[in-house]
Design an enzyme around this catalytic site. Structure first.
Site, PDB file in Angstrom:
ATOM      1  CE  LYS A 271      -5.918 -15.047   3.810  1.00 11.27           C
ATOM      2  NZ  LYS A 271      -5.710 -16.001   4.901  1.00 11.27           N
TER       3      LYS A 271
ATOM      4  CB  SER B  25      -6.228 -10.021   3.646  1.00 17.07           C
ATOM      5  OG  SER B  25      -5.587  -9.056   2.859  1.00 17.07           O
TER       6      SER B  25
ATOM      7  CG  PHE C 171      -5.161  -2.459   6.768  1.00 14.26           C
ATOM      8  CD1 PHE C 171      -6.179  -3.076   7.499  1.00 14.26           C
ATOM      9  CD2 PHE C 171      -5.526  -1.639   5.729  1.00 14.26           C
ATOM     10  CE1 PHE C 171      -7.528  -2.855   7.192  1.00 14.26           C
ATOM     11  CE2 PHE C 171      -6.870  -1.394   5.422  1.00 14.26           C
ATOM     12  CZ  PHE C 171      -7.868  -2.012   6.150  1.00 14.26           C
ATOM     13  CG  ASN C 172       0.113  -3.220   3.661  1.00 15.51           C
ATOM     14  OD1 ASN C 172      -1.092  -2.953   3.691  1.00 15.51           O
ATOM     15  ND2 ASN C 172       0.746  -3.431   2.541  1.00 15.51           N
TER      16      ASN C 172
ATOM     17  CE1 TYR D 272      -3.616 -14.636   0.884  1.00 15.69           C
ATOM     18  CE2 TYR D 272      -3.871 -12.331   0.270  1.00 15.69           C
ATOM     19  CZ  TYR D 272      -3.652 -13.301   1.235  1.00 15.69           C
ATOM     20  OH  TYR D 272      -3.479 -12.929   2.546  1.00 15.69           O
TER      21      TYR D 272
ATOM     22  CE  LYS E   6       3.593 -14.434   3.410  1.00 14.21           C
ATOM     23  NZ  LYS E   6       4.181 -13.519   4.363  1.00 14.21           N
TER      24      LYS E   6
ATOM     25  CB  ILE F 100       1.423 -13.050  11.320  1.00 10.51           C
ATOM     26  CG1 ILE F 100       1.736 -12.102  10.149  1.00 10.51           C
ATOM     27  CG2 ILE F 100       0.529 -12.348  12.334  1.00 10.51           C
ATOM     28  CD1 ILE F 100       0.548 -11.797   9.242  1.00 10.51           C
TER      29      ILE F 100
HETATM   30  P1  NAD Z   1       3.523 -17.170   6.380  1.00 10.93           P
HETATM   31  O1  NAD Z   1       3.617 -17.825   5.047  1.00 10.93           O
HETATM   32  O2  NAD Z   1       4.788 -16.723   7.022  1.00 10.93           O
HETATM   33  O3  NAD Z   1       2.747 -18.119   7.396  1.00 10.93           O
HETATM   34  C1  NAD Z   1       1.764 -19.029   6.984  1.00 10.93           C
HETATM   35  C2  NAD Z   1       2.133 -20.384   7.562  1.00 10.93           C
HETATM   36  O4  NAD Z   1       1.139 -21.350   7.205  1.00 10.93           O
HETATM   37  C3  NAD Z   1       3.481 -20.921   7.046  1.00 10.93           C
HETATM   38  O5  NAD Z   1       4.258 -21.305   8.159  1.00 10.93           O
HETATM   39  C4  NAD Z   1       3.104 -22.130   6.181  1.00 10.93           C
HETATM   40  O6  NAD Z   1       4.088 -23.131   6.234  1.00 10.93           O
HETATM   41  C5  NAD Z   1       1.787 -22.551   6.829  1.00 10.93           C
HETATM   42  N1  NAD Z   1       0.841 -23.272   5.969  1.00 10.93           N
HETATM   43  C6  NAD Z   1       0.359 -22.925   4.753  1.00 10.93           C
HETATM   44  N2  NAD Z   1      -0.549 -23.817   4.329  1.00 10.93           N
HETATM   45  C7  NAD Z   1      -0.651 -24.766   5.300  1.00 10.93           C
HETATM   46  C8  NAD Z   1      -1.427 -25.941   5.461  1.00 10.93           C
HETATM   47  N3  NAD Z   1      -2.280 -26.348   4.520  1.00 10.93           N
HETATM   48  N4  NAD Z   1      -1.283 -26.652   6.594  1.00 10.93           N
HETATM   49  C9  NAD Z   1      -0.411 -26.274   7.559  1.00 10.93           C
HETATM   50  N5  NAD Z   1       0.343 -25.170   7.457  1.00 10.93           N
HETATM   51  C10 NAD Z   1       0.227 -24.420   6.351  1.00 10.93           C
HETATM   52  O7  NAD Z   1       2.516 -15.940   6.229  1.00 10.93           O
HETATM   53  P2  NAD Z   1       2.124 -14.787   7.270  1.00 10.93           P
HETATM   54  O8  NAD Z   1       2.548 -13.508   6.680  1.00 10.93           O
HETATM   55  O9  NAD Z   1       2.537 -15.139   8.631  1.00 10.93           O
HETATM   56  O10 NAD Z   1       0.534 -14.840   7.135  1.00 10.93           O
HETATM   57  C11 NAD Z   1      -0.287 -15.550   8.034  1.00 10.93           C
HETATM   58  C12 NAD Z   1      -1.728 -15.428   7.596  1.00 10.93           C
HETATM   59  O11 NAD Z   1      -2.102 -14.052   7.517  1.00 10.93           O
HETATM   60  C13 NAD Z   1      -2.002 -16.004   6.198  1.00 10.93           C
HETATM   61  O12 NAD Z   1      -3.267 -16.634   6.208  1.00 10.93           O
HETATM   62  C14 NAD Z   1      -2.019 -14.777   5.316  1.00 10.93           C
HETATM   63  O13 NAD Z   1      -2.800 -14.979   4.165  1.00 10.93           O
HETATM   64  C15 NAD Z   1      -2.638 -13.749   6.255  1.00 10.93           C
HETATM   65  N6  NAD Z   1      -2.287 -12.370   5.884  1.00 10.93           N
HETATM   66  C16 NAD Z   1      -0.983 -12.014   5.733  1.00 10.93           C
HETATM   67  C17 NAD Z   1      -0.663 -10.705   5.336  1.00 10.93           C
HETATM   68  C18 NAD Z   1       0.782 -10.293   5.109  1.00 10.93           C
HETATM   69  O14 NAD Z   1       1.003  -9.311   4.425  1.00 10.93           O
HETATM   70  N7  NAD Z   1       1.774 -10.989   5.691  1.00 10.93           N
HETATM   71  C19 NAD Z   1      -1.679  -9.760   5.120  1.00 10.93           C
HETATM   72  C20 NAD Z   1      -3.004 -10.156   5.318  1.00 10.93           C
HETATM   73  C21 NAD Z   1      -3.296 -11.469   5.703  1.00 10.93           C
HETATM   74  N1  UFG Z   2       5.862  -1.745  -3.919  1.00 11.91           N
HETATM   75  C1  UFG Z   2       6.873  -1.226  -4.696  1.00 11.91           C
HETATM   76  N2  UFG Z   2       7.917  -2.035  -5.013  1.00 11.91           N
HETATM   77  C2  UFG Z   2       8.016  -3.330  -4.586  1.00 11.91           C
HETATM   78  C3  UFG Z   2       6.969  -3.848  -3.783  1.00 11.91           C
HETATM   79  C4  UFG Z   2       5.895  -3.026  -3.477  1.00 11.91           C
HETATM   80  O1  UFG Z   2       6.834  -0.056  -5.099  1.00 11.91           O
HETATM   81  O2  UFG Z   2       8.993  -4.017  -4.921  1.00 11.91           O
HETATM   82  C5  UFG Z   2       4.726  -0.861  -3.546  1.00 11.91           C
HETATM   83  C6  UFG Z   2       3.367  -1.344  -4.033  1.00 11.91           C
HETATM   84  O3  UFG Z   2       3.102  -0.864  -5.319  1.00 11.91           O
HETATM   85  C7  UFG Z   2       2.437  -0.755  -2.965  1.00 11.91           C
HETATM   86  C8  UFG Z   2       3.290  -0.787  -1.699  1.00 11.91           C
HETATM   87  O4  UFG Z   2       4.639  -0.870  -2.131  1.00 11.91           O
HETATM   88  O5  UFG Z   2       2.137   0.583  -3.266  1.00 11.91           O
HETATM   89  C9  UFG Z   2       2.991  -1.980  -0.801  1.00 11.91           C
HETATM   90  O6  UFG Z   2       3.072  -3.180  -1.554  1.00 11.91           O
HETATM   91  P1  UFG Z   2       3.066  -4.624  -0.860  1.00 11.91           P
HETATM   92  O7  UFG Z   2       3.195  -5.628  -1.939  1.00 11.91           O
HETATM   93  O8  UFG Z   2       4.058  -4.654   0.243  1.00 11.91           O
HETATM   94  O9  UFG Z   2       1.626  -4.677  -0.165  1.00 11.91           O
HETATM   95  P2  UFG Z   2       0.161  -4.613  -0.782  1.00 11.91           P
HETATM   96  O10 UFG Z   2      -0.556  -3.501  -0.098  1.00 11.91           O
HETATM   97  O11 UFG Z   2       0.183  -4.599  -2.249  1.00 11.91           O
HETATM   98  O12 UFG Z   2      -0.451  -6.020  -0.342  1.00 11.91           O
HETATM   99  C10 UFG Z   2      -0.217  -6.572   0.955  1.00 11.91           C
HETATM  100  C11 UFG Z   2      -0.187  -8.091   0.864  1.00 11.91           C
HETATM  101  C12 UFG Z   2      -1.530  -8.645   0.543  1.00 11.91           C
HETATM  102  C13 UFG Z   2      -2.533  -8.156   1.536  1.00 11.91           C
HETATM  103  C14 UFG Z   2      -2.540  -6.651   1.588  1.00 11.91           C
HETATM  104  C15 UFG Z   2      -3.439  -6.201   2.690  1.00 11.91           C
HETATM  105  O13 UFG Z   2       0.735  -8.516  -0.125  1.00 11.91           O
HETATM  106  O14 UFG Z   2      -1.495 -10.043   0.650  1.00 11.91           O
HETATM  107  O15 UFG Z   2      -1.223  -6.174   1.839  1.00 11.91           O
HETATM  108  O16 UFG Z   2      -3.730  -4.869   2.532  1.00 11.91           O
HETATM  109  F1  UFG Z   2      -3.762  -8.584   1.196  1.00 11.91           F
END
Ligand code: NAD
Ligand code: UFG
Length: 338
Positions: A152, A123, A177-178, A148, A83, A11
């Site tokens: 948050k 999240s 969200f996702n 996790y 994450k 992101i």
């Molecule tokens: P990502 O892992 O691709 O990015 C996170 C980055 O933070 C990575 O580049 C990692 O190297 C860096 N990092 C981790 N700990 C660190 C530290 N202590 N110091 C410096 N760098 C550090 O993940 P993302 O999907 O881009 O997520 C970004 C943020 O959004 C995270 O905080 C995650 O929890 C939050 N988030 C992600 C999702 C999702 O589904 N992707 C959903 C909700 C919230």
């Molecule tokens: N799913 C499958 N098969 C897989 C992976 C996922 O059926 O191999 C299903 C899950 O059961 C769920 C949906 O696909 O119904 C989405 O699952 P994800 O793991 O992609 O996403 P989640 O909604 O479970 O969780 C994600 C992130 C969390 C974040 C949340 C925010 O993993 O970190 O979205 O809503 F907090």
């Protein structure tokens, strides 16, 4: 200049791109624990603009202090964090330590350098399981099912308390969200290490032939087709939400505000499979497996507050999310390892 922690990640890299396009100067701090600098090289390539990069850990107060001394930072977007939900159950101390200390260090260093604005990656996982849909920002939080989620939830409390103690501080909490998809160029995208935990990267890897089939985690939920329903949001929309949050923080009264960032629409696992097959022209074989512990049947966002207050509305639909995820996956089957 905006400091983007975790800016080399999924992101973060998309947001850096939008910030550069929006005329902001950017410095990224990332420890590269889950990313590559190649993502930032590609951001520079797409935008034709430069950004600063410091390889450092956000929990390292001395290193962060040096970053704030060297660069003229007037706002922070804090993405850095671990994450993976499942991993957080196995390694809770690492998760609490990394995700909470990084927030605490940032607040201390911001205070020392007089920086007053921060946007935080929260999240939808902070919401309790017993809410009704759509989730709005007033819904009950807590009772998280994994460490996790608690990091948050607790980070949100830390930022709220910091805003009470310092009435000149502005913090915008974004509950994502996702997030799925990739930049339409196919140059940057999601590059999970090992077996993907999340649905869309798993489906992409099945379509590209890296994995044999998808396991659908349960088809006996109380949803239209029995599979889990989630609110998938294109990472391009999500990245733009950060620009809305930054400009909101520049104009708003100080304090702590929370916003859901989603589309307000739910799609089932089988909807994703079908949309991905259409976008890729490939079959996505799947098998029905048992439910995954901790999963809910249906989760989607109430989006009114983000629309009214941030002026943020999503633009991409599911077809475009799958098209861009596939474009990235097919052009970079091994992610940034090329
Ligand atoms: P990502 O892992 O691709 O990015 C996170 C980055 O933070 C990575 O580049 C990692 O190297 C860096 N990092 C981790 N700990 C660190 C530290 N202590 N110091 C410096 N760098 C550090 O993940 P993302 O999907 O881009 O997520 C970004 C943020 O959004 C995270 O905080 C995650 O929890 C939050 N988030 C992600 C999702 C999702 O589904 N992707 C959903 C909700 C919230
Ligand atoms: N799913 C499958 N098969 C897989 C992976 C996922 O059926 O191999 C299903 C899950 O059961 C769920 C949906 O696909 O119904 C989405 O699952 P994800 O793991 O992609 O996403 P989640 O909604 O479970 O969780 C994600 C992130 C969390 C974040 C949340 C925010 O993993 O970190 O979205 O809503 F907090």
């Amino acid at each position: 200049m905006i400091l983007v922690t975790g800016g080399a990640g999924f992101i973060g890299s998309h947001t850096c791109l939008k910030l550069l396009e929006g005329g902001y100067e950017v410095v990224v701090v990332d420890n590269l624990s889950n990313s590559h600098t190649e993502s930032l090289e590609r951001v520079k390539k797409i935008t034709g603009k430069d950004l600063a990069f410091v390889k450092a850990d956000c929990c390292d107060e001395k290193a962060m202090d040096e970053v704030f001394s060297k660069y003229n930072i007037d706002g922070v977007i804090h993405f850095a964090g671990l994450k993976a939900v499942g991993e957080s159950v196995q390694k809770p101390l690492e998760y609490f330590s990394n995700n909470l200390n990084s927030s605490l260090v940032l607040l201390r260093v911001m205070k020392a350098h007089g920086v007053k604005r921060l946007v935080f990656s929260s999240s939808a996982t902070v919401y309790s399981a017993d809410n009704t849909m759509p989730l709005n920002e007033e819904c009950k939080t807590g009772n998280c099912t994994n460490p996790y989620g608690w990091t948050k939830y607790m980070s949100e409390q830390i930022f709220r308390a910091a805003c009470v103690a310092d009435p000149s501080l502005t913090v915008v909490l974004l509950r994502y969200f996702n997030p799925v998809g990739a930049h339409p160029s196919g140059l940057i995208g999601e590059d999970p290490k090992g077996i993907p935990n999340n649905l869309m990267p798993y489906v992409s890897q099945v379509a590209v032939g890296k994995r044999e089939y998808l396991t659908v985690f349960g088809d006996d939920y109380d949803t239209e087709d029995g599979t889990g329903v989630r609110d998938y949001i294109h990472v391009e929309d999500l990245a733009r939400a950060h620009l809305c949050a930054v400009s909101y923080s520049e104009k708003s009264e100080p304090g702590c505000e929370v916003f859901n960032i989603g589309t307000g629409k739910g799609s089932s696992v089988l909807d994703i499979v079908k949309a991905f097959e259409k976008a890729s022209g490939r079959k996505v074989p799947y098998k029905i497996g048992p439910r995954r512990a901790g999963d809910l049947a249906t989760v989607y966002a109430g989006t009114e507050k983000a629309e009214k207050v941030l002026g943020f509305k999503t633009e991409y639909n599911l077809e475009q999310m799958c098209r861009d995820a596939w474009n990235w996956q097919s052009k970079n089957p091994d992610g940034y390892n090329k």
